[in-house]
Structures are given as C-alpha cells and as structure tokens.
Design an enzyme around this catalytic site. Structure first.
Site, PDB file in Angstrom:
ATOM      1  N   GLY A   1      -0.572  11.073   2.597  1.00  0.00           N
ATOM      2  CA  GLY A   1      -0.852  11.750   3.860  1.00  0.00           C
ATOM      3  C   GLY A   1       0.057  11.285   4.995  1.00  0.00           C
ATOM      4  O   GLY A   1       0.288  12.036   5.950  1.00  0.00           O
TER       5      GLY A   1
ATOM      6  N   ALA B   1      -3.795   8.846   3.235  1.00  0.00           N
ATOM      7  CA  ALA B   1      -5.214   9.031   3.538  1.00  0.00           C
ATOM      8  C   ALA B   1      -5.931   7.724   3.203  1.00  0.00           C
ATOM      9  O   ALA B   1      -5.470   6.946   2.365  1.00  0.00           O
ATOM     10  CB  ALA B   1      -5.765  10.186   2.717  1.00  0.00           C
TER      11      ALA B   1
ATOM     12  N   GLU C   1       0.091  10.012  -4.777  1.00  0.00           N
ATOM     13  CA  GLU C   1      -1.283  10.407  -5.098  1.00  0.00           C
ATOM     14  C   GLU C   1      -1.563  10.431  -6.597  1.00  0.00           C
ATOM     15  O   GLU C   1      -2.683  10.161  -7.043  1.00  0.00           O
ATOM     16  CB  GLU C   1      -1.589  11.798  -4.515  1.00  0.00           C
ATOM     17  CG  GLU C   1      -1.789  11.821  -3.010  1.00  0.00           C
ATOM     18  CD  GLU C   1      -0.501  12.053  -2.220  1.00  0.00           C
ATOM     19  OE1 GLU C   1       0.606  11.867  -2.772  1.00  0.00           O
ATOM     20  OE2 GLU C   1      -0.612  12.411  -1.039  1.00  0.00           O
TER      21      GLU C   1
ATOM     22  N   GLU D   1       3.073  13.318   4.572  1.00  0.00           N
ATOM     23  CA  GLU D   1       2.700  14.689   4.940  1.00  0.00           C
ATOM     24  C   GLU D   1       2.583  14.843   6.453  1.00  0.00           C
ATOM     25  O   GLU D   1       2.957  15.874   7.013  1.00  0.00           O
ATOM     26  CB  GLU D   1       1.392  15.066   4.234  1.00  0.00           C
ATOM     27  CG  GLU D   1       1.580  15.177   2.718  1.00  0.00           C
ATOM     28  CD  GLU D   1       0.271  15.307   1.953  1.00  0.00           C
ATOM     29  OE1 GLU D   1      -0.589  14.401   2.102  1.00  0.00           O
ATOM     30  OE2 GLU D   1       0.099  16.295   1.227  1.00  0.00           O
TER      31      GLU D   1
END
Ligand code: HXC
Length: 257
Positions: free
Chosen positions: A108, A65, A131, A111
C-alpha cells in the site's frame, strides 16, 4: 485539526503531509488512511494551496497496509466495510501530489506513491508489491498502476515474486521522475512543489486532469479531452497574463483566475 498518525504543515502555497507512525514504518492503518485522505482533501479545498507533498521518514515512506490490523479481517470485512475506500476520495484530489520517497515504499505504500502525480525518490528508496508473500494481492491499485507505469512484464515479475527494487531500477523502469541524494530529498521536493504552486492553479488543475485522462482512457478520447481542456484555458485571465508577460519579456504574475 489534531492528527494522530501524520504531521501536517503549510509552507507558503505548499501543503506538507508527513506520515508519522515510526513504530510501524508508517504502515497504513485505518486512522492513517482517514487522516491522509482528510488532510489531502482539506488542502485541496484551499485555493491558497497549489501543491501537496507527501513524505515519510528516512527509513520508510510506508511499509504497506497495516498487516497486524488486516490479519483479523475476513472477506466480508474487506468487501462490505472496505477499510480502503477512503482512497477513492484521495484519487479525486485535484491539487498535484508529490510523493517524496525515502526507504521502503511497499504494498500500500508503493500504491500510495503511485496515486500521487510525481514520485521523487531518495537513493535509499525501495519499491515493491510484496503482498504475495502474505497470501494476498495488491488492493489499492498496484496491479493496475504498476503495469501502466513500468510495463506488464516487469510489473508481473514484481507482483508475482514480491521482489523489491531499488531507486536505480525504479528510475530505469519509469516509476519515478528522479533520484535525489537522501539528504536533499525534502529540499528537492519543496522546490518541485513551489515551482508547481507558482503556476496558475486552474491551469495546473487542467493539466493534471488531462494527464489523468491519459491513464484512464484510450488515445482518441484522451486527445478529445485535451482539446477541450486546452481551449478552456483561453477563458482564463491567467492565459492573457501568461502570454502578455512573454510578449513584454517579464515574469508572469498569475491571479489563479
Ligand atoms: C504492520 C509493520 C508493517 C506493516 C513493518 N511493521 N511493516 N506493521 N504492518 N506493513 C512493523 C514491524 O512489525 C515492526 O514492529 C516495525 O514495523 C519495524 O519493522 P521490522 O520488520 O522490524 O523492520 P526491518 O527488519 O527493517 O524490515 C523492514 C521491512 C519489513 C522489510 C519493510 O518490516 C516488512 O517486510 N514489512 C512488511 C512489508 C509488507 O509486506 N507490506 C505489504 C503489506 S500488504 P514490531 O513492533 O513488530 O517490532 C498491503 C496490501 C495493500 O500493503 C492493499 C490493501 C487493500
């Protein structure tokens, strides 16, 4: 459609989405999320598309992200506005998704790869959920899909320490289907995608649906789902064609009906 953060291309029956924010190692900002979800669902609505490849650059599939964007956000932004809610739509894409990963697939980015059906990795691929180093935890499925893919204990080590794993380790752990030399990654992804796209589309949908049930339900419920989906394929012209072609010793020509 004009896209700002991705390149989109159709090659035969295969849709290609290339993440294209090189200045940020393809970090998933709000625009990129909207565009990937938009392009995927557009391909998904097109019966002329039988598989979708998602890839990044040689250096990064996606480094997670967008941290610079997230840094400004508070609890209420995440909870009420949920900048990642577009992924729920992505999870409902019925066309098989192939992630072709070279370089970093972190946070992300890892993911996103795990939301795809197949992960092909270049020998340069690096996967991880770092993270924890930023004072947050994975937020688009990492704590759920990683343990299902590689087991609880290895997933826990990666999520709790933030350690990255290379392609060899990822293959041993069962996260990826195969390692490909970096220079051949896109050709190999094209081959896998074209192979899937040459099959009957409704049968491919049924197979993907049943595979997804395996991730989401218990065994007995999944077996019941499979039984119904299997029986339903016998309502298709393509079942008659596939079996007739075998009997006649010729290649099947599927009508996607
Ligand atoms: C924003 C990013 C970024 C990211 C890299 N960049 N990752 N920008 N968000 N996730 C930017 C850098 O700031 C830099 O731009 C440029 O991309 C190149 O990155 P470098 O760090 O200079 O490259 P390198 O030294 O090769 O290191 C590569 C790297 C590192 C190890 C991948 O960039 C890194 O650690 N990135 C963050 C990885 C991460 O923590 N991901 C998880 C994010 S959290 P500038 O202009 O500054 O030079 C997450 C949560 C998901 O994903 C759940 C949400 C609900």
């Amino acid at each position: 459609t004009e896209y700002e953060t991705i390149l989109v291309e159709t090659r035969g029956r295969v849709g290609w989405i290339t993440l294209n924010r090189p200045e940020a190692l393809n970090a998933l900002n709000a625009t990129l999320v909207r565009e990937v979800v938009g392009a995927s669902t557009t391909f998904d609505r097109d019966p002329g598309i039988g598989a979708i490849v998602i890839t990044g650059s040689a250096k990064a599939f996606a480094a997670g992200a967008d941290i610079k964007e997230m840094a400004e956000q508070g609890y209420i932004d995440m909870y009420l506005n949920d900048p990642f809610r577009g992924w729920a739509e992505f999870e409902r894409v019925r066309t098989p998704l192939i992630a072709a990963v070279a370089g970093f697939a972190l946070g992300g980015g890892c993911e996103l790869a795990m939301m795809c059906d197949i992960i092909l990795a270049a020998d340069t691929a690096k996967f991880g959920q770092p993270e924890i180093n930023l004072g947050v935890i994975p937020g688009i499925g990492g704590t759920q899909r990683l343990p299902r893919a590689i087991g609880k204990y290895k997933a826990a080590e990666l999520v709790l320490t933030g350690r990255l794993m290379g392609a060899e380790e990822a293959e041993r752990a069962g996260l990826i289907s195969r390692i490909v030399p970096a220079a051949e990654l896109l050709d190999e992804a094209a081959l896998v995608a074209e192979t899937i796209a040459s099959k009957s589309l409704p049968v491919v949908y049924a197979a993907k649906d049943a595979l997804q049930a395996a991730q989401e339900t218990g065994l007995a419920e999944g077996i019941r789902f499979e039984k119904q989906a299997f029986a339903a394929t016998f309502a298709l012209d393509d079942q008659s064609e596939g079996m007739a072609a075998f009997r006649d010793k010729r290649t099947a020509h599927f009508s996607h009906r």
